[in-house]
Design a protein around this motif. Structure first.
Motif, PDB file in Angstrom:
ATOM      1  N   ALA A 137      39.108  47.648   7.781  1.00  0.00           N
ATOM      2  CA  ALA A 137      39.707  48.669   8.388  1.00  0.00           C
ATOM      3  C   ALA A 137      38.622  49.495   9.403  1.00  0.00           C
ATOM      4  O   ALA A 137      38.480  49.859  10.357  1.00  0.00           O
ATOM      5  N   GLY A 138      37.242  49.611   8.682  1.00  0.00           N
ATOM      6  CA  GLY A 138      35.919  50.185   9.325  1.00  0.00           C
ATOM      7  C   GLY A 138      36.202  51.683   8.833  1.00  0.00           C
ATOM      8  O   GLY A 138      37.147  52.041   8.346  1.00  0.00           O
ATOM      9  N   THR A 139      35.076  52.300   9.165  1.00  0.00           N
ATOM     10  CA  THR A 139      35.082  54.024   8.719  1.00  0.00           C
ATOM     11  C   THR A 139      36.096  54.672   9.394  1.00  0.00           C
ATOM     12  O   THR A 139      36.764  55.440   8.570  1.00  0.00           O
ATOM     13  N   GLY A 140      36.432  54.431  10.654  1.00  0.00           N
ATOM     14  CA  GLY A 140      37.297  55.150  11.251  1.00  0.00           C
ATOM     15  C   GLY A 140      38.788  54.894  10.628  1.00  0.00           C
ATOM     16  O   GLY A 140      39.891  55.577  10.605  1.00  0.00           O
ATOM     17  N   GLY A 141      39.183  53.378  10.399  1.00  0.00           N
ATOM     18  CA  GLY A 141      40.186  53.132   9.946  1.00  0.00           C
ATOM     19  C   GLY A 141      40.603  53.730   8.742  1.00  0.00           C
ATOM     20  O   GLY A 141      41.555  54.115   8.062  1.00  0.00           O
ATOM     21  N   ILE A 142      39.409  53.894   7.791  1.00  0.00           N
ATOM     22  CA  ILE A 142      39.315  54.146   6.259  1.00  0.00           C
ATOM     23  C   ILE A 142      39.825  55.719   6.433  1.00  0.00           C
ATOM     24  O   ILE A 142      40.655  56.212   5.559  1.00  0.00           O
ATOM     25  N   ALA A 143      39.334  56.509   7.393  1.00  0.00           N
ATOM     26  CA  ALA A 143      39.662  57.839   7.404  1.00  0.00           C
ATOM     27  C   ALA A 143      41.187  57.982   7.713  1.00  0.00           C
ATOM     28  O   ALA A 143      41.967  59.071   7.499  1.00  0.00           O
ATOM     29  N   VAL A 144      41.635  57.044   8.805  1.00  0.00           N
ATOM     30  CA  VAL A 144      43.088  57.343   9.216  1.00  0.00           C
ATOM     31  C   VAL A 144      44.160  56.993   7.825  1.00  0.00           C
ATOM     32  O   VAL A 144      44.926  57.766   7.385  1.00  0.00           O
ATOM     33  N   TYR A 145      43.760  55.773   7.285  1.00  0.00           N
ATOM     34  CA  TYR A 145      44.636  55.451   5.888  1.00  0.00           C
ATOM     35  C   TYR A 145      44.552  56.563   4.992  1.00  0.00           C
ATOM     36  O   TYR A 145      45.429  57.028   4.395  1.00  0.00           O
ATOM     37  N   ALA A 146      43.170  57.248   4.689  1.00  0.00           N
ATOM     38  CA  ALA A 146      43.097  58.231   3.588  1.00  0.00           C
ATOM     39  C   ALA A 146      44.104  59.610   4.241  1.00  0.00           C
ATOM     40  O   ALA A 146      44.721  60.132   3.340  1.00  0.00           O
ATOM     41  N   VAL A 147      43.975  59.787   5.626  1.00  0.00           N
ATOM     42  CA  VAL A 147      44.561  61.059   5.855  1.00  0.00           C
ATOM     43  C   VAL A 147      46.204  60.825   5.615  1.00  0.00           C
ATOM     44  O   VAL A 147      46.937  61.491   5.064  1.00  0.00           O
ATOM     45  N   VAL A 148      46.692  59.714   6.172  1.00  0.00           N
ATOM     46  CA  VAL A 148      48.100  59.165   6.043  1.00  0.00           C
ATOM     47  C   VAL A 148      48.498  59.276   4.669  1.00  0.00           C
ATOM     48  O   VAL A 148      49.677  59.810   4.254  1.00  0.00           O
ATOM     49  N   PHE A 149      47.719  58.546   4.023  1.00  0.00           N
ATOM     50  CA  PHE A 149      48.075  58.408   2.310  1.00  0.00           C
ATOM     51  C   PHE A 149      48.200  60.021   1.836  1.00  0.00           C
ATOM     52  O   PHE A 149      49.303  60.119   0.974  1.00  0.00           O
ATOM     53  N   LEU A 150      47.319  60.757   2.235  1.00  0.00           N
ATOM     54  CA  LEU A 150      47.402  61.966   1.569  1.00  0.00           C
ATOM     55  C   LEU A 150      48.468  62.926   2.035  1.00  0.00           C
ATOM     56  O   LEU A 150      49.097  63.684   1.107  1.00  0.00           O
ATOM     57  N   VAL A 151      48.986  62.680   3.236  1.00  0.00           N
ATOM     58  CA  VAL A 151      49.917  63.556   3.882  1.00  0.00           C
ATOM     59  C   VAL A 151      51.388  62.973   3.172  1.00  0.00           C
ATOM     60  O   VAL A 151      52.258  63.626   2.670  1.00  0.00           O
ATOM     61  N   LEU A 152      51.335  61.633   2.953  1.00  0.00           N
ATOM     62  CA  LEU A 152      52.597  60.955   2.179  1.00  0.00           C
ATOM     63  C   LEU A 152      52.467  61.309   0.766  1.00  0.00           C
ATOM     64  O   LEU A 152      53.770  61.182   0.064  1.00  0.00           O
ATOM     65  N   VAL A 153      51.709  61.593   0.149  1.00  0.00           N
ATOM     66  CA  VAL A 153      51.798  62.085  -1.354  1.00  0.00           C
ATOM     67  C   VAL A 153      52.394  63.409  -1.192  1.00  0.00           C
ATOM     68  O   VAL A 153      53.448  63.500  -2.116  1.00  0.00           O
TER      69      VAL A 153
END
Length: 201
Positions: A137-153
């Motif tokens: 995903a690359g660094t930017g993609g990882i940041a997006v995944y992390a934000v989405v995951f934490l919101v969905l928690v």
């Protein structure tokens, strides 16, 4: 921000964490009537999932804190917590279903570390799914995944609490939750151990 990545992240989270809603509903039912239990459960869920995410991100960058062979043994966490909950339910039943007031005040429903341990163990196998996705995903993609995951928690916590507070479900969980919670935790623990081949199973 790429809506495609957000959609992929949301889908990946939902598919890998669908069983968490049941566990969260049981935790919220167990904490019903205990002041501050919602906060402790949400904190525990975030602690556990943040640990999963941290290990997955580190592994995506090439660092391995958790050897693959160790993942099946994470099943011991929910197994032991389930056995502890079963023992507590049996003791409560022997005392007529009521705990002394001081014991109730002391326990106050599920603690954050117990919830975190179950969340981490239950999601340990998700790390193997997340790593290749994050690695590409690359660094930017990882940041997006992390934000989405934490919101969905947070969304998952709301869903778990919602189900635990519906009158019909709440009544059933109030009646059977003390049996269901240890049963679910023990089952999760055994599945993780057996499917991962721990102890040569």
């Amino acid at each position: 921000m790429d809506l495609g990545i957000i959609g992929q992240a949301a889908g990946l989270f939902a598919v890998t964490n669908i069983d968490d809603i049941l566990v969260l509903a049981l935790f919220f039912a167990q904490g019903a009537g205990h002041p501050g239990s919602t906060r402790r459960i949400v904190l525990g869920q975030y602690l556990g999932f943040t640990a999963i995410l941290a290990v997955a991100v580190a592994a995506a960058f090439g660092a391995t804190f958790l050897p693959e062979s160790a993942v099946p043994y994470l099943g011991l966490l929910p197994l032991l917590l389930g056995l502890k909950a079963a023992w507590q339910a049996w003791k409560d039943h022997r005392h007529g279903g009521a705990q002394p007031a001081e014991a109730q005040a002391e326990e106050g429903g599920p603690g954050p570390l117990g919830v975190a341990a179950v969340t981490f163990a239950n999601g340990g196998d998700n790390i193997g799914v997340y790593v290749p996705v994050l690695a590409t995903a690359g660094t930017g993609g990882i940041a997006v995944y992390a934000v989405v995951f934490l919101v969905l928690v947070a969304v998952w916590c709301l869903a778990g609490r919602y189900f635990a507070t519906r009158p019909v479900i709440a009544k059933a969980l109030a009646r059977w939750g003390h049996v269901l919670l240890p049963l679910v935790l023990i089952t999760i623990g055994l599945l993780i151990l057996v499917e991962g081949g721990a102890f040569g199973l």
